[in-house]
Design an enzyme around this catalytic site. Sequence first.
Site, PDB file in Angstrom:
ATOM      1  CG  ASN A 293      -1.242   2.705   2.384  1.00 25.71           C
ATOM      2  OD1 ASN A 293      -1.226   2.229   3.512  1.00 25.71           O
ATOM      3  ND2 ASN A 293      -2.010   3.751   2.087  1.00 25.71           N
TER       4      ASN A 293
ATOM      5  CG  ASP B  13      -4.828   8.543   8.396  1.00 27.45           C
ATOM      6  OD1 ASP B  13      -3.823   8.678   7.670  1.00 27.45           O
ATOM      7  OD2 ASP B  13      -5.993   8.817   8.013  1.00 27.45           O
TER       8      ASP B  13
HETATM    9  C1  IPE Z   1      -5.129   3.836   6.208  1.00 23.40           C
HETATM   10  O1  IPE Z   1      -4.735   5.153   6.016  1.00 23.40           O
HETATM   11  C2  IPE Z   1      -3.964   2.909   6.093  1.00 23.40           C
HETATM   12  C3  IPE Z   1      -2.982   2.986   7.165  1.00 23.40           C
HETATM   13  C4  IPE Z   1      -3.051   3.732   8.221  1.00 23.40           C
HETATM   14  C5  IPE Z   1      -1.848   2.101   6.990  1.00 23.40           C
HETATM   15  P1  IPE Z   1      -4.817   5.863   4.596  1.00 23.40           P
HETATM   16  O2  IPE Z   1      -4.308   7.225   4.788  1.00 23.40           O
HETATM   17  O3  IPE Z   1      -4.156   5.012   3.572  1.00 23.40           O
HETATM   18  O4  IPE Z   1      -6.385   5.844   4.320  1.00 23.40           O
HETATM   19  P2  IPE Z   1      -7.269   6.753   3.349  1.00 23.40           P
HETATM   20  O5  IPE Z   1      -6.638   6.716   1.996  1.00 23.40           O
HETATM   21  O6  IPE Z   1      -7.253   8.136   3.927  1.00 23.40           O
HETATM   22  O7  IPE Z   1      -8.627   6.142   3.401  1.00 23.40           O
HETATM   23  C1  IPE Z   2      -0.538   7.124   7.838  1.00 19.56           C
HETATM   24  O1  IPE Z   2      -0.279   8.462   7.531  1.00 19.56           O
HETATM   25  C2  IPE Z   2       0.584   6.224   7.427  1.00 19.56           C
HETATM   26  C3  IPE Z   2       0.259   5.353   6.295  1.00 19.56           C
HETATM   27  C4  IPE Z   2      -0.886   5.266   5.689  1.00 19.56           C
HETATM   28  C5  IPE Z   2       1.322   4.500   5.817  1.00 19.56           C
HETATM   29  P1  IPE Z   2      -0.596   9.062   6.100  1.00 19.56           P
HETATM   30  O2  IPE Z   2       0.622   8.921   5.256  1.00 19.56           O
HETATM   31  O3  IPE Z   2      -1.814   8.457   5.527  1.00 19.56           O
HETATM   32  O4  IPE Z   2      -0.830  10.580   6.459  1.00 19.56           O
HETATM   33  P2  IPE Z   2      -1.913  11.560   5.842  1.00 19.56           P
HETATM   34  O5  IPE Z   2      -3.233  10.888   5.986  1.00 19.56           O
HETATM   35  O6  IPE Z   2      -1.537  11.760   4.409  1.00 19.56           O
HETATM   36  O7  IPE Z   2      -1.795  12.791   6.669  1.00 19.56           O
HETATM   37 MG    MG Z   3      -3.768   8.957   5.607  1.00 21.19          MG
END
Ligand code: IPE
Ligand code: IPE
Ligand code: MG
Length: 250
Positions: free
Chosen positions: A72, A24
Amino acid sequence: MEKDQNRVSLDPSRIPNHIAIIMDGNGRWAKKRHLPRVAGHKEGMNTVKKVAIAASDLGVKVLTLYAFSTENWKRPQKEVSYLMQLPIRFFKTFVPDLVKHNVKVMVMGDTSQLPEGTQKAVKDAINDTADCDGMILNFALNYGGRDEIVRAVKAIASEVESGKLSSQDVSGTVISQHLMTAPLGRLADPDLLIRTSGEMRLSNFLLWQIAYSEFVFTDELWPDFDGQSLEKAIIQFQQRHRRFGGLINK
Ligand code: IPE
Ligand code: IPE
Ligand code: MG
């Protein structure tokens, strides 16, 4: 005790067998640099390469990476389509390295919903690494822990309906055997779960399998994570006392 982790070194004889990572913070990494969010995903892909090789070198048996959740899809279409293209680029450039390190690719999640090109890249990577018998690099792609449980319950219910299974025989083992981690057998449950970026939630990852996993949360954003960060997390893991509901024999 964990505060002293920098002075404690890694015990190579007690590496967790199965490590799962919620990768994340890609978007925040990009935002900090005034770059579009997708630049964070691109850099995050390079981190996957580094961390996969580091884990394999350390002797980890399974590395499960949360790459795309069933939630997502709610993101802007442009970001979703970039994320869908990433596995194509990733496997194209990285499968030879994986083969060299004897790493086997596995994927869990509803891949039927992915664009055709992505499905093909995933299938090819699985086929090209099928003979590798070192670390399993398991990608959770369009994966959701609740979706996984719903599918398992449906499958079990239909076995009961058809008389193949008695409802009395439904057990924890039977449930595990119907989850997407079933091919991992006794390695299905992660020993260590890591989440980067400072968030402390599961976001629908491996709800059943993490019953007794050790959790390590780090403020590092995923693109900044590396082999050394992985070692630090493993050191934290090695300082924990896993009891599984019992008592520690002294
Ligand atoms: C969790 O991260 C999913 C992945 C790392 C693929 P998100 O960024 O989607 O989670 P939330 O929305 O902060 O809970
Ligand atoms: C994790 O990084 C990757 C996926 C969930 C696909 P994020 O895209 O969630 O990054 P933040 O949480 O917005 O910084
Ligand atoms: Mg995220």
